[in-house]
Design a protein around this motif. Structure first.
Motif, PDB file in Angstrom:
ATOM      1  N   ARG A  84       0.816  -1.213   0.000  1.00  0.00           N
ATOM      2  CA  ARG A  84       0.000   0.000   0.000  1.00  0.00           C
ATOM      3  C   ARG A  84       0.851   1.265   0.000  1.00  0.00           C
ATOM      4  N   GLY A  85       2.072   1.165   0.496  1.00  0.00           N
ATOM      5  CA  GLY A  85       2.920   2.348   0.581  1.00  0.00           C
ATOM      6  C   GLY A  85       3.180   3.012  -0.755  1.00  0.00           C
ATOM      7  N   MET A  86       3.073   2.263  -1.844  1.00  0.00           N
ATOM      8  CA  MET A  86       3.312   2.827  -3.166  1.00  0.00           C
ATOM      9  C   MET A  86       2.087   3.529  -3.731  1.00  0.00           C
ATOM     10  N   ALA A  87       0.951   3.447  -3.039  1.00  0.00           N
ATOM     11  CA  ALA A  87      -0.289   4.031  -3.546  1.00  0.00           C
ATOM     12  C   ALA A  87      -0.502   5.471  -3.101  1.00  0.00           C
ATOM     13  N   PHE A  88       0.414   6.013  -2.293  1.00  0.00           N
ATOM     14  CA  PHE A  88       0.247   7.373  -1.791  1.00  0.00           C
ATOM     15  C   PHE A  88       0.869   8.389  -2.745  1.00  0.00           C
ATOM     16  N   PRO A  89       0.283   9.570  -2.802  1.00  0.00           N
ATOM     17  CA  PRO A  89       0.838  10.605  -3.692  1.00  0.00           C
ATOM     18  C   PRO A  89       2.214  11.090  -3.264  1.00  0.00           C
ATOM     19  N   THR A  90       2.604  10.821  -2.028  1.00  0.00           N
ATOM     20  CA  THR A  90       3.914  11.270  -1.544  1.00  0.00           C
ATOM     21  C   THR A  90       4.924  10.126  -1.443  1.00  0.00           C
ATOM     22  N   SER A  91       4.594   8.978  -2.020  1.00  0.00           N
ATOM     23  CA  SER A  91       5.552   7.876  -2.058  1.00  0.00           C
ATOM     24  C   SER A  91       6.582   8.156  -3.155  1.00  0.00           C
ATOM     25  N   ILE A 134      12.782   6.346  10.411  1.00  0.00           N
ATOM     26  CA  ILE A 134      11.408   5.849  10.270  1.00  0.00           C
ATOM     27  C   ILE A 134      10.645   6.876   9.447  1.00  0.00           C
ATOM     28  N   GLU A 135       9.878   6.409   8.479  1.00  0.00           N
ATOM     29  CA  GLU A 135       8.998   7.297   7.736  1.00  0.00           C
ATOM     30  C   GLU A 135       7.564   6.818   7.853  1.00  0.00           C
ATOM     31  N   ALA A 136       6.625   7.730   7.627  1.00  0.00           N
ATOM     32  CA  ALA A 136       5.216   7.403   7.769  1.00  0.00           C
ATOM     33  C   ALA A 136       4.389   8.338   6.896  1.00  0.00           C
ATOM     34  N   PHE A 137       3.238   7.857   6.477  1.00  0.00           N
ATOM     35  CA  PHE A 137       2.259   8.698   5.800  1.00  0.00           C
ATOM     36  C   PHE A 137       1.217   9.110   6.830  1.00  0.00           C
ATOM     37  N   GLY A 138       1.007  10.411   6.985  1.00  0.00           N
ATOM     38  CA  GLY A 138       0.050  10.899   7.954  1.00  0.00           C
ATOM     39  C   GLY A 138      -1.182  11.470   7.282  1.00  0.00           C
ATOM     40  N   ASP A 139      -2.257  11.540   8.040  1.00  0.00           N
ATOM     41  CA  ASP A 139      -3.506  12.133   7.558  1.00  0.00           C
ATOM     42  C   ASP A 139      -3.611  13.549   8.111  1.00  0.00           C
ATOM     43  N   ALA A 140      -3.557  14.540   7.212  1.00  0.00           N
ATOM     44  CA  ALA A 140      -3.610  15.937   7.643  1.00  0.00           C
ATOM     45  C   ALA A 140      -5.029  16.391   7.967  1.00  0.00           C
ATOM     46  N   LYS A 141      -6.034  15.602   7.563  1.00  0.00           N
ATOM     47  CA  LYS A 141      -7.432  15.976   7.801  1.00  0.00           C
ATOM     48  C   LYS A 141      -8.197  14.764   8.318  1.00  0.00           C
ATOM     49  N   PRO A 142      -7.832  14.275   9.493  1.00  0.00           N
ATOM     50  CA  PRO A 142      -8.429  13.022   9.982  1.00  0.00           C
ATOM     51  C   PRO A 142      -9.914  13.123  10.307  1.00  0.00           C
ATOM     52  N   ALA A 153      -2.559   7.211  10.678  1.00  0.00           N
ATOM     53  CA  ALA A 153      -2.510   8.043  11.882  1.00  0.00           C
ATOM     54  C   ALA A 153      -2.485   9.531  11.507  1.00  0.00           C
ATOM     55  N   PRO A 154      -3.058  10.377  12.354  1.00  0.00           N
ATOM     56  CA  PRO A 154      -3.058  11.814  12.083  1.00  0.00           C
ATOM     57  C   PRO A 154      -1.642  12.386  12.036  1.00  0.00           C
ATOM     58  N   VAL A 155      -1.458  13.387  11.188  1.00  0.00           N
ATOM     59  CA  VAL A 155      -0.167  14.072  11.103  1.00  0.00           C
ATOM     60  C   VAL A 155       0.243  14.610  12.465  1.00  0.00           C
ATOM     61  N   ARG A 167       7.842  15.428   2.679  1.00  0.00           N
ATOM     62  CA  ARG A 167       7.134  15.543   1.392  1.00  0.00           C
ATOM     63  C   ARG A 167       5.731  16.072   1.687  1.00  0.00           C
ATOM     64  N   PRO A 168       5.520  17.373   1.568  1.00  0.00           N
ATOM     65  CA  PRO A 168       4.214  17.956   1.905  1.00  0.00           C
ATOM     66  C   PRO A 168       3.108  17.476   0.960  1.00  0.00           C
ATOM     67  N   HIS A 169       1.895  17.477   1.468  1.00  0.00           N
ATOM     68  CA  HIS A 169       0.708  17.158   0.687  1.00  0.00           C
ATOM     69  C   HIS A 169      -0.493  17.646   1.484  1.00  0.00           C
ATOM     70  N   PRO A 170      -1.539  18.155   0.827  1.00  0.00           N
ATOM     71  CA  PRO A 170      -2.684  18.687   1.584  1.00  0.00           C
ATOM     72  C   PRO A 170      -3.417  17.642   2.412  1.00  0.00           C
ATOM     73  N   ARG A 171      -3.301  16.356   2.064  1.00  0.00           N
ATOM     74  CA  ARG A 171      -4.003  15.325   2.829  1.00  0.00           C
ATOM     75  C   ARG A 171      -3.058  14.274   3.401  1.00  0.00           C
ATOM     76  N   TYR A 172      -2.098  13.769   2.591  1.00  0.00           N
ATOM     77  CA  TYR A 172      -1.262  12.659   3.033  1.00  0.00           C
ATOM     78  C   TYR A 172       0.228  12.973   2.892  1.00  0.00           C
ATOM     79  N   PRO A 173       0.763  13.858   3.721  1.00  0.00           N
ATOM     80  CA  PRO A 173       2.203  14.142   3.668  1.00  0.00           C
ATOM     81  C   PRO A 173       3.006  12.936   4.163  1.00  0.00           C
ATOM     82  N   ARG A 174       4.257  12.896   3.710  1.00  0.00           N
ATOM     83  CA  ARG A 174       5.179  11.874   4.223  1.00  0.00           C
ATOM     84  C   ARG A 174       6.085  12.514   5.250  1.00  0.00           C
TER      85      ARG A 174
END
Length: 220
Positions: A84-91, A134-142, A153-155, A167-174
Protein backbone atom coordinates in the motif's frame (compact mmCIF):
# COMPACT_ATOMS: atom_id res chain seq x y z
CA UNK A 1 0.19 1.88 36.99
CA UNK A 2 2.56 -0.51 35.19
CA UNK A 3 3.43 -0.09 31.50
CA UNK A 4 5.44 -2.40 29.30
CA UNK A 5 6.22 -3.01 25.64
CA UNK A 6 6.30 -6.39 23.92
CA UNK A 7 7.08 -7.42 20.36
CA UNK A 8 4.28 -8.25 17.99
CA UNK A 9 4.19 -12.02 17.44
CA UNK A 10 1.56 -14.46 16.23
CA UNK A 11 0.54 -14.83 19.88
CA UNK A 12 0.28 -11.15 20.73
CA UNK A 13 -1.44 -10.45 17.39
CA UNK A 14 -4.61 -11.58 19.13
CA UNK A 15 -4.37 -8.57 21.45
CA UNK A 16 -4.83 -6.04 18.63
CA UNK A 17 -8.26 -4.36 18.58
CA UNK A 18 -10.60 -6.55 16.54
CA UNK A 19 -10.95 -4.15 13.58
CA UNK A 20 -7.14 -3.87 13.35
CA UNK A 21 -6.75 -7.64 13.65
CA UNK A 22 -8.93 -8.01 10.55
CA UNK A 23 -7.46 -5.09 8.58
CA UNK A 24 -5.11 -5.71 5.64
CA UNK A 25 -5.05 -2.14 4.32
CA UNK A 26 -1.26 -1.89 4.53
CA UNK A 27 -0.32 -5.53 4.06
CA UNK A 28 -1.88 -6.00 0.59
CA UNK A 29 -2.10 -3.92 -2.54
CA UNK A 30 -5.46 -2.13 -2.99
CA UNK A 31 -6.94 -4.73 -5.37
CA UNK A 32 -5.87 -7.73 -3.26
CA UNK A 33 -7.07 -6.07 -0.05
CA UNK A 34 -10.50 -5.41 -1.53
CA UNK A 35 -10.72 -8.99 -2.76
CA UNK A 36 -9.68 -10.38 0.64
CA UNK A 37 -12.29 -8.33 2.45
CA UNK A 38 -15.02 -9.30 -0.02
CA UNK A 39 -14.43 -13.01 -0.52
CA UNK A 40 -11.64 -14.16 1.78
CA UNK A 41 -10.58 -14.03 5.40
CA UNK A 42 -8.58 -10.84 6.03
CA UNK A 43 -7.65 -12.10 9.48
CA UNK A 44 -5.77 -15.04 7.93
CA UNK A 45 -4.12 -12.70 5.43
CA UNK A 46 -2.96 -10.49 8.31
CA UNK A 47 -1.56 -13.47 10.19
CA UNK A 48 0.24 -14.71 7.07
CA UNK A 49 1.82 -11.30 6.52
CA UNK A 50 3.02 -11.05 10.11
CA UNK A 51 4.40 -14.60 9.97
CA UNK A 52 6.30 -13.99 6.73
CA UNK A 53 7.69 -10.64 7.88
CA UNK A 54 8.85 -12.10 11.20
CA UNK A 55 10.62 -14.97 9.43
CA UNK A 56 12.27 -12.91 6.71
CA UNK A 57 12.97 -9.57 8.41
CA UNK A 58 12.26 -9.79 12.14
CA UNK A 59 10.17 -7.78 14.59
CA UNK A 60 7.50 -5.73 12.81
CA UNK A 61 5.41 -4.34 15.65
CA UNK A 62 5.19 -3.31 19.29
CA UNK A 63 2.29 -3.53 21.72
CA UNK A 64 1.92 -1.46 24.87
CA UNK A 65 0.18 -2.86 27.95
CA UNK A 66 -1.07 -0.84 30.89
CA UNK A 67 -1.76 -2.89 34.01
CA UNK A 68 -1.90 -5.99 31.82
CA UNK A 69 -4.43 -4.58 29.35
CA UNK A 70 -3.60 -3.96 25.66
CA UNK A 71 -3.46 -0.18 25.35
CA UNK A 72 -1.86 0.56 21.98
CA UNK A 73 0.32 -0.72 19.18
CA UNK A 74 2.47 0.22 16.21
CA UNK A 75 3.44 -1.77 13.12
CA UNK A 76 6.41 -1.21 10.83
CA UNK A 77 8.39 -2.92 8.08
CA UNK A 78 10.68 -2.22 5.12
CA UNK A 79 8.79 -0.49 2.28
CA UNK A 80 9.08 -3.61 0.10
CA UNK A 81 6.86 -5.46 2.58
CA UNK A 82 4.12 -2.81 2.47
CA UNK A 83 2.42 -2.77 -0.97
CA UNK A 84 0.00 0.00 0.00
CA UNK A 85 2.92 2.35 0.58
CA UNK A 86 3.31 2.83 -3.17
CA UNK A 87 -0.29 4.03 -3.55
CA UNK A 88 0.25 7.37 -1.79
CA UNK A 89 0.84 10.60 -3.69
CA UNK A 90 3.91 11.27 -1.54
CA UNK A 91 5.55 7.88 -2.06
CA UNK A 92 8.05 6.28 -2.29
CA UNK A 93 9.56 5.90 1.15
CA UNK A 94 13.29 6.64 1.33
CA UNK A 95 15.63 3.70 0.79
CA UNK A 96 17.28 4.11 4.22
CA UNK A 97 14.01 4.10 6.20
CA UNK A 98 11.49 1.61 7.55
CA UNK A 99 7.83 2.46 7.08
CA UNK A 100 5.70 2.88 10.19
CA UNK A 101 2.27 1.89 8.94
CA UNK A 102 -0.19 1.90 11.83
CA UNK A 103 -0.06 3.64 15.20
CA UNK A 104 -3.00 3.41 17.56
CA UNK A 105 -3.63 4.08 21.25
CA UNK A 106 -6.88 2.85 22.80
CA UNK A 107 -8.96 5.97 23.62
CA UNK A 108 -9.20 5.05 27.31
CA UNK A 109 -5.40 5.30 27.56
CA UNK A 110 -4.86 8.36 25.33
CA UNK A 111 -2.87 11.31 26.64
CA UNK A 112 -0.54 9.25 28.82
CA UNK A 113 2.53 9.25 26.61
CA UNK A 114 1.99 5.76 25.18
CA UNK A 115 2.40 7.01 21.63
CA UNK A 116 5.89 8.32 22.35
CA UNK A 117 6.72 5.16 24.30
CA UNK A 118 5.75 3.01 21.31
CA UNK A 119 7.71 5.10 18.80
CA UNK A 120 10.79 5.07 21.05
CA UNK A 121 10.49 1.29 21.26
CA UNK A 122 10.49 1.10 17.46
CA UNK A 123 13.45 3.50 17.30
CA UNK A 124 15.49 1.34 19.70
CA UNK A 125 14.74 -1.79 17.72
CA UNK A 126 15.55 -0.31 14.31
CA UNK A 127 18.70 1.43 15.52
CA UNK A 128 20.11 -1.93 16.61
CA UNK A 129 19.30 -3.30 13.15
CA UNK A 130 21.14 -0.54 11.31
CA UNK A 131 18.10 1.35 10.00
CA UNK A 132 18.67 5.11 9.72
CA UNK A 133 15.13 6.51 9.96
CA UNK A 134 11.41 5.85 10.27
CA UNK A 135 9.00 7.30 7.74
CA UNK A 136 5.22 7.40 7.77
CA UNK A 137 2.26 8.70 5.80
CA UNK A 138 0.05 10.90 7.95
CA UNK A 139 -3.51 12.13 7.56
CA UNK A 140 -3.61 15.94 7.64
CA UNK A 141 -7.43 15.98 7.80
CA UNK A 142 -8.43 13.02 9.98
CA UNK A 143 -11.84 14.49 10.85
CA UNK A 144 -12.97 14.71 7.23
CA UNK A 145 -14.97 11.91 5.66
CA UNK A 146 -12.74 9.73 3.53
CA UNK A 147 -12.90 6.41 1.71
CA UNK A 148 -9.68 5.40 3.45
CA UNK A 149 -10.01 3.39 6.69
CA UNK A 150 -8.95 4.89 9.99
CA UNK A 151 -5.55 3.16 9.97
CA UNK A 152 -3.65 6.20 8.76
CA UNK A 153 -2.51 8.04 11.88
CA UNK A 154 -3.06 11.81 12.08
CA UNK A 155 -0.17 14.07 11.10
CA UNK A 156 -0.39 15.74 14.51
CA UNK A 157 0.46 12.45 16.20
CA UNK A 158 3.66 12.05 14.22
CA UNK A 159 4.68 15.67 14.76
CA UNK A 160 4.09 15.29 18.50
CA UNK A 161 6.58 12.39 18.73
CA UNK A 162 9.36 14.05 16.73
CA UNK A 163 8.64 13.39 13.05
CA UNK A 164 9.28 16.12 10.46
CA UNK A 165 7.50 16.58 7.13
CA UNK A 166 9.74 15.65 4.19
CA UNK A 167 7.13 15.54 1.39
CA UNK A 168 4.21 17.96 1.91
CA UNK A 169 0.71 17.16 0.69
CA UNK A 170 -2.68 18.69 1.58
CA UNK A 171 -4.00 15.33 2.83
CA UNK A 172 -1.26 12.66 3.03
CA UNK A 173 2.20 14.14 3.67
CA UNK A 174 5.18 11.87 4.22
CA UNK A 175 7.02 12.38 7.51
CA UNK A 176 10.40 11.22 8.78
CA UNK A 177 12.10 10.62 12.12
CA UNK A 178 15.90 10.39 12.15
CA UNK A 179 16.77 7.62 14.57
CA UNK A 180 20.00 9.24 15.76
CA UNK A 181 17.88 11.98 17.35
CA UNK A 182 14.93 9.80 18.40
CA UNK A 183 16.34 8.38 21.64
CA UNK A 184 16.85 10.52 24.70
CA UNK A 185 18.88 9.55 27.76
CA UNK A 186 15.61 9.06 29.61
CA UNK A 187 14.34 6.48 27.11
CA UNK A 188 17.66 4.64 27.31
CA UNK A 189 17.35 4.44 31.11
CA UNK A 190 13.77 3.22 30.76
CA UNK A 191 14.91 0.57 28.29
CA UNK A 192 17.64 -0.61 30.66
CA UNK A 193 15.04 -0.89 33.41
CA UNK A 194 12.73 -2.88 31.13
CA UNK A 195 15.57 -5.28 30.32
CA UNK A 196 16.38 -5.68 34.01
CA UNK A 197 12.79 -6.39 34.94
CA UNK A 198 12.47 -8.75 31.99
CA UNK A 199 15.49 -10.74 33.14
CA UNK A 200 13.93 -11.14 36.57
CA UNK A 201 10.55 -12.44 35.38
CA UNK A 202 9.83 -15.26 32.91
CA UNK A 203 7.91 -14.13 29.84
CA UNK A 204 4.98 -16.29 30.86
CA UNK A 205 4.62 -14.27 34.03
CA UNK A 206 4.63 -11.03 32.08
CA UNK A 207 1.66 -12.05 29.97
CA UNK A 208 -1.55 -10.29 31.02
CA UNK A 209 -3.83 -12.29 33.27
CA UNK A 210 -7.45 -11.37 32.67
CA UNK A 211 -10.77 -13.01 31.82
CA UNK A 212 -11.02 -13.78 28.10
CA UNK A 213 -14.54 -12.43 27.85
CA UNK A 214 -13.54 -9.12 29.38
CA UNK A 215 -10.59 -8.81 27.00
CA UNK A 216 -12.60 -9.36 23.87
CA UNK A 217 -15.32 -6.96 24.94
CA UNK A 218 -12.70 -4.34 25.66
CA UNK A 219 -11.27 -4.75 22.15
CA UNK A 220 -14.65 -4.35 20.40
Amino acid sequence: MSRRLVNLTLDTLEDLPRPCRQCVYWELDPVSAERACATGDPGLEKEAWVSQTLLEWGSCGKLAYVDGMPAGFVMYAPPAYVPRGMAFPTSPVSADAALLTTAKVVPAFAGGGLGRMLVQGVARDLTKRGVKAIEAFGDAKPDEISEEPACIAPVDFFLSVGFKTVRPHPRYPRLRLELRTALSWKSDVEYALEKLLGSMSPETLLRPVRPVTATRSAEN
